[in-house]
Design a protein around this motif. Structure first.
Motif, PDB file in Angstrom:
ATOM      1  N   GLY A  42       1.141  18.678   3.560  1.00 18.64           N
ATOM      2  CA  GLY A  42       0.864  17.336   4.472  1.00 18.64           C
ATOM      3  C   GLY A  42       1.831  16.345   4.075  1.00 18.64           C
ATOM      4  O   GLY A  42       2.399  16.490   3.002  1.00 18.64           O
ATOM      5  N   GLN A  43       1.894  15.251   4.738  1.00 17.00           N
ATOM      6  CA  GLN A  43       2.607  13.917   4.490  1.00 17.00           C
ATOM      7  C   GLN A  43       1.869  12.785   4.659  1.00 17.00           C
ATOM      8  O   GLN A  43       1.162  12.628   5.868  1.00 17.00           O
ATOM      9  CB  GLN A  43       3.875  13.896   5.296  1.00 17.00           C
ATOM     10  CG  GLN A  43       4.783  12.662   5.095  1.00 17.00           C
ATOM     11  CD  GLN A  43       5.277  12.375   3.518  1.00 17.00           C
ATOM     12  OE1 GLN A  43       5.842  13.366   3.162  1.00 17.00           O
ATOM     13  NE2 GLN A  43       5.088  11.301   3.093  1.00 17.00           N
ATOM     14  N   GLY A  44       1.632  11.928   3.937  1.00 18.14           N
ATOM     15  CA  GLY A  44       0.951  10.564   3.971  1.00 18.14           C
ATOM     16  C   GLY A  44       1.494   9.769   4.904  1.00 18.14           C
ATOM     17  O   GLY A  44       2.773   9.796   5.046  1.00 18.14           O
ATOM     18  N   GLU A  45       0.784   9.328   5.945  1.00 17.73           N
ATOM     19  CA  GLU A  45       1.445   8.472   6.720  1.00 17.73           C
ATOM     20  C   GLU A  45       0.910   7.233   6.655  1.00 17.73           C
ATOM     21  O   GLU A  45       1.618   6.238   7.382  1.00 17.73           O
ATOM     22  CB  GLU A  45       0.540   8.923   8.231  1.00 17.73           C
ATOM     23  CG  GLU A  45       1.084  10.242   8.627  1.00 17.73           C
ATOM     24  CD  GLU A  45       0.422  10.568   9.936  1.00 17.73           C
ATOM     25  OE1 GLU A  45      -0.634  10.143  10.282  1.00 17.73           O
ATOM     26  OE2 GLU A  45       0.969  11.332  10.730  1.00 17.73           O
ATOM     27  N   GLY A  46       0.215   6.898   5.755  1.00 16.60           N
ATOM     28  CA  GLY A  46      -0.200   5.283   5.488  1.00 16.60           C
ATOM     29  C   GLY A  46      -1.347   5.135   4.516  1.00 16.60           C
ATOM     30  O   GLY A  46      -2.131   6.113   3.965  1.00 16.60           O
ATOM     31  N   MET A  47      -1.243   4.012   3.648  1.00 22.46           N
ATOM     32  CA  MET A  47      -1.917   3.798   2.764  1.00 22.46           C
ATOM     33  C   MET A  47      -2.568   2.122   2.707  1.00 22.46           C
ATOM     34  O   MET A  47      -1.606   1.424   3.023  1.00 22.46           O
ATOM     35  CB  MET A  47      -1.684   4.084   1.358  1.00 22.46           C
ATOM     36  CG  MET A  47      -2.490   3.619   0.155  1.00 22.46           C
ATOM     37  SD  MET A  47      -1.572   4.146  -1.546  1.00 22.46           S
ATOM     38  CE  MET A  47      -1.070   5.681  -1.279  1.00 22.46           C
ATOM     39  N   ARG A  48      -3.687   1.955   2.399  1.00 26.31           N
ATOM     40  CA  ARG A  48      -4.018   0.441   2.449  1.00 26.31           C
ATOM     41  C   ARG A  48      -4.976   0.360   1.182  1.00 26.31           C
ATOM     42  O   ARG A  48      -6.033   1.606   1.245  1.00 26.31           O
ATOM     43  CB  ARG A  48      -4.655   0.088   3.640  1.00 26.31           C
ATOM     44  CG  ARG A  48      -5.860   0.557   4.268  1.00 26.31           C
ATOM     45  CD  ARG A  48      -6.257  -0.133   5.732  1.00 26.31           C
ATOM     46  NE  ARG A  48      -7.444   0.335   5.976  1.00 26.31           N
ATOM     47  CZ  ARG A  48      -8.525  -0.438   6.018  1.00 26.31           C
ATOM     48  NH1 ARG A  48      -8.364  -1.877   5.830  1.00 26.31           N
ATOM     49  NH2 ARG A  48      -9.851  -0.013   6.452  1.00 26.31           N
ATOM     50  N   LEU A  49      -5.173  -0.784   0.748  1.00 20.69           N
ATOM     51  CA  LEU A  49      -6.155  -1.299  -0.167  1.00 20.69           C
ATOM     52  C   LEU A  49      -7.406  -1.625   0.537  1.00 20.69           C
ATOM     53  O   LEU A  49      -7.334  -2.838   1.119  1.00 20.69           O
ATOM     54  CB  LEU A  49      -5.670  -2.125  -1.079  1.00 20.69           C
ATOM     55  CG  LEU A  49      -6.462  -2.760  -2.250  1.00 20.69           C
ATOM     56  CD1 LEU A  49      -6.807  -1.478  -3.565  1.00 20.69           C
ATOM     57  CD2 LEU A  49      -5.722  -3.592  -3.019  1.00 20.69           C
ATOM     58  N   THR A  50      -8.484  -1.112   0.600  1.00 15.04           N
ATOM     59  CA  THR A  50      -9.686  -1.389   1.374  1.00 15.04           C
ATOM     60  C   THR A  50     -10.566  -2.374   0.414  1.00 15.04           C
ATOM     61  O   THR A  50     -11.329  -3.319   0.828  1.00 15.04           O
ATOM     62  CB  THR A  50     -10.463  -0.316   1.701  1.00 15.04           C
ATOM     63  OG1 THR A  50     -10.991   0.422   0.576  1.00 15.04           O
ATOM     64  CG2 THR A  50      -9.817   0.703   2.669  1.00 15.04           C
ATOM     65  N   ASN A  51     -10.814  -2.203  -0.977  1.00 13.79           N
ATOM     66  CA  ASN A  51     -11.398  -3.004  -1.737  1.00 13.79           C
ATOM     67  C   ASN A  51     -10.721  -3.205  -3.082  1.00 13.79           C
ATOM     68  O   ASN A  51     -10.762  -2.255  -3.969  1.00 13.79           O
ATOM     69  CB  ASN A  51     -12.787  -2.566  -1.759  1.00 13.79           C
ATOM     70  CG  ASN A  51     -13.721  -3.190  -2.486  1.00 13.79           C
ATOM     71  OD1 ASN A  51     -13.452  -4.299  -3.359  1.00 13.79           O
ATOM     72  ND2 ASN A  51     -15.033  -3.324  -2.377  1.00 13.79           N
TER      73      ASN A  51
END
Length: 166
Positions: A42-51
């Motif tokens: 796989g390949q990461g498509e996006g990352m976000r800090l949720t908390n």
């Protein structure tokens, strides 16, 4: 007082365990890791800090792989990871597998991992599958798997999933 109370609690717990052992009849409580079911890249498509207070991240990916070594599939999913003070990541998530014939299997997973000296995140955990009773992905219906994966610093991942036999 506390020492006496702890001793009494320990004695009661031991008595309860002995009673449970004497009254419970089981066949076989062992499990084993079976055949390799899936290999996914796989390949990461996006990352976000949720908390920020909990050091919690959300990551989505897409990729391809094979089921039973010869059935091509697509994989898409999302994971939520929490970085603990001891350096370990606790991760849970869900995803979907799709064949080129549009057979679908859903899955949920939970695991624990840690970054190595080489910067790669390595996880191990369990996967629960839900698929229809027909099609090539039906072999995954109600199956529990054990997985190991490796994710590099660019978000490229390799995941292997083995069937858990009871």
């Amino acid at each position: 007082f506390f020492l006496t109370t702890a001793s009494m609690i320990n004695a009661q717990m031991e008595a309860n365990m002995n009673n449970m052992t004497n009254t419970t009849t089981t066949k076989d409580l062992s499990v084993s890791i079976g055949e390799l079911l899936l290999v996914l890249k796989g390949q990461g498509e996006g990352m976000r800090l949720t908390n920020i207070d909990k050091s919690e991240l959300e990551v989505s990916w897409s990729g391809n792989g094979t089921l039973n070594g010869n059935i091509p599939i697509m994989d898409k999913g999302t994971a939520w990871s929490t970085l603990k003070d001891n350096g370990y990541m606790h991760t849970k998530g869900h995803g979907i597998l799709i064949t080129f014939n549009n057979d679908v299997a859903k899955y949920t997973f939970s695991g624990i991992g840690k970054f190595g000296d080489d910067g790669k995140l390595r996880n191990v955990g369990s996967v629960n599958f839900d698929a229809t009773d027909t099609g090539v992905l039906s072999v995954l219906n109600n199956i529990v798997g054990i997985y190991a994966d490796e994710v590099d610093q660019n978000g490229n991942s390799l995941t292997k999933i083995w069937k858990l036999n009871k």
